[in-house]
Design an enzyme around this catalytic site. Structure first.
Site, short mmCIF file in Angstrom:
data_model
loop_
_atom_site.label_atom_id
_atom_site.label_comp_id
_atom_site.label_asym_id
_atom_site.label_seq_id
_atom_site.Cartn_x
_atom_site.Cartn_y
_atom_site.Cartn_z
N GLY A 1 0.83 -1.21 0.00
CA GLY A 1 0.00 0.00 0.00
C GLY A 1 0.86 1.25 0.00
N ASP B 1 0.42 -8.81 1.50
CA ASP B 1 -0.67 -7.93 1.07
C ASP B 1 -1.68 -8.75 0.26
OD1 ASP B 1 -0.50 -4.52 0.72
OD2 ASP B 1 -2.11 -5.61 -0.27
N PHE C 1 -5.85 -5.46 -2.09
CA PHE C 1 -7.18 -4.83 -2.18
C PHE C 1 -7.03 -3.36 -2.59
CE2 PHE C 1 -10.79 -2.76 0.29
CZ PHE C 1 -11.65 -2.81 -0.80
N LEU D 1 -1.36 -16.90 9.66
CA LEU D 1 -0.10 -16.86 8.93
C LEU D 1 0.99 -17.42 9.83
CD1 LEU D 1 1.50 -15.76 6.43
CD2 LEU D 1 1.72 -13.60 7.67
N TYR D 2 1.58 -18.51 9.41
CA TYR D 2 2.63 -19.14 10.22
C TYR D 2 3.97 -18.95 9.55
CZ TYR D 2 -0.90 -21.05 13.24
OH TYR D 2 -1.92 -21.15 14.15
N ARG E 1 3.55 -16.26 19.36
CA ARG E 1 4.23 -17.54 19.14
C ARG E 1 5.73 -17.36 18.95
NH1 ARG E 1 5.92 -20.28 14.87
NH2 ARG E 1 4.79 -19.02 13.35
N ALA F 1 -0.67 0.02 13.10
CA ALA F 1 -0.98 1.30 12.47
C ALA F 1 -2.42 1.65 12.85
CB ALA F 1 -0.84 1.18 10.96
N TYR G 1 -14.44 1.22 10.14
CA TYR G 1 -13.02 1.58 10.23
C TYR G 1 -12.68 2.04 11.64
CZ TYR G 1 -8.62 3.90 8.84
OH TYR G 1 -7.31 4.30 8.71
N THR H 1 -1.90 11.38 6.32
CA THR H 1 -0.57 11.35 5.71
C THR H 1 -0.74 11.27 4.19
OG1 THR H 1 0.30 10.29 7.67
CG2 THR H 1 1.63 10.10 5.69
P1 NAD Z 1 -3.48 1.74 1.69
O1 NAD Z 1 -4.90 1.41 1.39
O2 NAD Z 1 -2.64 2.32 0.61
O3 NAD Z 1 -2.72 0.48 2.28
C1 NAD Z 1 -3.33 -0.58 2.94
C2 NAD Z 1 -2.76 -1.87 2.41
O4 NAD Z 1 -3.36 -2.97 3.13
C3 NAD Z 1 -3.06 -2.10 0.94
O5 NAD Z 1 -1.90 -2.50 0.27
C4 NAD Z 1 -4.11 -3.20 0.95
O6 NAD Z 1 -4.12 -3.99 -0.21
C5 NAD Z 1 -3.71 -3.99 2.19
N1 NAD Z 1 -4.80 -4.76 2.79
C6 NAD Z 1 -6.09 -4.37 3.02
N2 NAD Z 1 -6.76 -5.37 3.59
C7 NAD Z 1 -5.90 -6.43 3.71
C8 NAD Z 1 -6.02 -7.75 4.21
N3 NAD Z 1 -7.17 -8.20 4.70
N4 NAD Z 1 -4.94 -8.56 4.16
C9 NAD Z 1 -3.76 -8.12 3.65
N5 NAD Z 1 -3.59 -6.87 3.16
C10 NAD Z 1 -4.65 -6.05 3.20
O7 NAD Z 1 -3.52 2.74 2.94
P2 NAD Z 1 -2.35 3.49 3.71
O8 NAD Z 1 -2.68 4.92 3.70
O9 NAD Z 1 -1.03 3.04 3.24
O10 NAD Z 1 -2.61 2.98 5.19
C11 NAD Z 1 -1.80 1.98 5.79
C12 NAD Z 1 -2.22 1.81 7.23
O11 NAD Z 1 -2.06 3.06 7.94
C13 NAD Z 1 -3.68 1.41 7.40
O12 NAD Z 1 -3.78 0.49 8.46
C14 NAD Z 1 -4.36 2.71 7.77
O13 NAD Z 1 -5.50 2.48 8.54
C15 NAD Z 1 -3.27 3.41 8.55
N6 NAD Z 1 -3.45 4.87 8.52
C16 NAD Z 1 -3.17 5.59 7.38
C17 NAD Z 1 -3.38 6.96 7.39
C18 NAD Z 1 -3.08 7.82 6.20
O14 NAD Z 1 -3.37 9.01 6.22
N7 NAD Z 1 -2.50 7.32 5.12
C19 NAD Z 1 -3.91 7.59 8.52
C20 NAD Z 1 -4.20 6.81 9.63
C21 NAD Z 1 -3.95 5.46 9.62
N1 UDP Z 2 -1.92 -17.35 14.59
C1 UDP Z 2 -1.28 -17.12 13.40
N2 UDP Z 2 0.06 -17.41 13.31
C2 UDP Z 2 0.75 -17.92 14.36
C3 UDP Z 2 0.08 -18.13 15.58
C4 UDP Z 2 -1.27 -17.82 15.66
O1 UDP Z 2 -1.86 -16.65 12.44
O2 UDP Z 2 1.95 -18.15 14.20
C5 UDP Z 2 -3.35 -16.98 14.68
C6 UDP Z 2 -4.23 -18.19 14.90
O3 UDP Z 2 -5.21 -18.16 13.88
C7 UDP Z 2 -4.89 -17.90 16.23
C8 UDP Z 2 -4.70 -16.42 16.44
O4 UDP Z 2 -3.50 -16.11 15.77
O5 UDP Z 2 -6.26 -18.18 16.20
C9 UDP Z 2 -4.56 -16.03 17.89
O6 UDP Z 2 -3.53 -16.79 18.44
P1 UDP Z 2 -3.45 -17.02 20.02
O7 UDP Z 2 -2.33 -17.95 20.26
O8 UDP Z 2 -3.41 -15.73 20.71
O9 UDP Z 2 -4.84 -17.63 20.39
P2 UDP Z 2 -5.49 -19.07 20.13
O10 UDP Z 2 -4.58 -19.85 19.22
O11 UDP Z 2 -5.57 -19.63 21.49
O12 UDP Z 2 -6.80 -18.75 19.51
#
Ligand code: NAD
Ligand code: UDP
Ligand code: UDP
Length: 319
Positions: A17, A38, A41, A68-69, A111, A119, A150, A180
């Site tokens: 992003g 990423d 989206f 994600l492990y 873990r 953020a 949000y 930003t």
């Molecule tokens: P952005 O939309 O450009 O970046 C967000 C990134 O997250 C994108 O690359 C998107 O594809 C990815 N993403 C979204 N959902 C995802 C998911 N479920 N799994 C994996 N990736 C996913 O926005 P940004 O401005 O770069 O913001 C980055 C972070 O900073 C965000 O968490 C935002 O809330 C926070 N933030 C930004 C601002 C700002 O002014 N830019 C202000 C406050 C907070």
């Molecule tokens: N999790 C993950 N990667 C790891 C360890 C955990 O994505 O390496 C995820 C997993 O889906 C889990 C969540 O993180 O449900 C919360 O983990 P936590 O150990 O806090 O709780 P629990 O496993 O007891 O739900």
């Protein structure tokens, strides 16, 4: 200020992003291994394409709402759409990304005993009654409005971070990021800086919402990335939440006028209705950030806008 003395394995979620890609650049420059995760989206491969051949950079398509492990030393959790049109497009997914995404990244951090930074956002203050906003202000947030997916998602993520800290002694950092801007914002993301610049460069009308009297404080991306990396370097006593941004405050109308002037545009202003729950004012109190990080924003709005205008000029010429 302490410096990294060894290369670390860094995970940046949302790394393709706007902010995430600049953070990846900075971490690579500092000599770290960077895994950028990423789901594309709102981010694009283009934002990190210059890093794809770098031996210390890796890109993984993955949605943080799923587990994600992997093995890492530090996690920067930025994954979440940030512009109102994008986070309102699929609001349920937005809350899932903030909440399930935080749980998964916190579970991963727990873990592997990684330090983890969230953020967060000035939106946790909602439409603030305290001005400028200090970190101890609890906010004025509508829990059922169109921005709530949000705002409340990010608030819940903060709760999770502090509960993992209290319950599991996890080293956490919570950054409350204020507006930003800079290169690699998406031209169509509806955020005010990108929208005004693109409209001005195309000679289209500049869409001011409401009377344009609402205020924001705009931080240039380089300053913000510097602050985030400094926050990650602080000791365990520094969890935040900590405001990061720029405290020079402008009305949206003033911003429109500056953009028109720096682009030499002939665009005219048009006024559109103010979106629901649009905060009237916003300015970070940066006292904590200045003391804890020995940092303050350096880039003036004029300089940052000119850099951003140059970026959009180049991208529009290419498209
Ligand atoms: P952005 O939309 O450009 O970046 C967000 C990134 O997250 C994108 O690359 C998107 O594809 C990815 N993403 C979204 N959902 C995802 C998911 N479920 N799994 C994996 N990736 C996913 O926005 P940004 O401005 O770069 O913001 C980055 C972070 O900073 C965000 O968490 C935002 O809330 C926070 N933030 C930004 C601002 C700002 O002014 N830019 C202000 C406050 C907070
Ligand atoms: N999790 C993950 N990667 C790891 C360890 C955990 O994505 O390496 C995820 C997993 O889906 C889990 C969540 O993180 O449900 C919360 O983990 P936590 O150990 O806090 O709780 P629990 O496993 O007891 O739900
Ligand atoms: N805004 C505007 N015209 C636009 C886009 C946004 O006047 O084309 C206004 C918006 O109503 C808000 C401010 O600019 O008051 C900042 O909007 P943005 O979406 O960039 O960020 P946020 O509202 O999340 O701070």
């Amino acid at each position: 200020m302490r410096k990294y003395n060894a290369s670390k394995r860094m995970l940046v979620t949302g790394g393709a992003g706007f902010l995430g890609s600049h953070l990846c650049d900075r971490l690579i420059e500092q000599g770290h291994d960077v895994l950028c995760v990423d789901n594309f989206f709102t981010g694009t491969k283009r934002n990190v394409e210059h890093l794809l051949d770098h031996p210390r950079f890796e890109l993984m398509r993955h949605d943080v709402t799923f587990p994600l492990y992997i093995e890492v030393d530090e996690i920067f959790n930025l994954a979440c759409p940030a512009s109102p049109i994008h986070y309102q497009h699929d609001p349920v997914q937005t809350t899932k990304t903030s909440v399930h995404g935080a749980i998964n990244m916190l579970g991963l951090a727990k873990r592997v005993r990684a330090k983890i930074l969230q953020a967060s956002t000035s939106e946790v203050y909602g439409d603030p009654e305290i001005h400028p906003q200090t970190e101890d202000y609890w906010g004025n947030v509508n829990p059922i409005g169109i921005r709530s997916c949000y705002d409340e998602g990010k608030r819940c993520a903060e709760t999770l971070f502090f509960d993992y800290w209290r319950q599991h002694a996890l080293p956490i950092k919570v950054a409350r990021i204020f507006n930003t801007y800079g290169p690699r914002m998406q031209p169509n993301d509806g955020r005010v800086v990108s929208s005004f610049i693109v409209q001005a460069l195309k000679g289209d009308p500049i869409t001011v919402f409401g009377d344009g009297g609402q205020t924001r404080s705009f931080c240039y991306v380089d300053d913000l990335v510097e602050a985030i990396t400094r926050l990650m370097l602080t000791g365990e006593g520094c969890t935040g939440p900590i405001n990061l941004g720029n405290n020079s405050e402008f009305t949206i109308l003033e911003l429109a006028e500056k953009v028109i002037s720096y682009t030499n545009s002939r665009s005219k202003l048009i006024f559109k209705p103010l979106p629901q729950d649009d905060p009237r004012q916003r300015q970070p109190d940066l006292t904590k950030a200045k003391a804890a990080l020995n940092w303050e924003p350096k880039v003036a709005l004029e300089d940052g806008l000119k850099e951003t205008i140059a970026y959009f000029r180049r991208s529009l010429e290419l498209s």
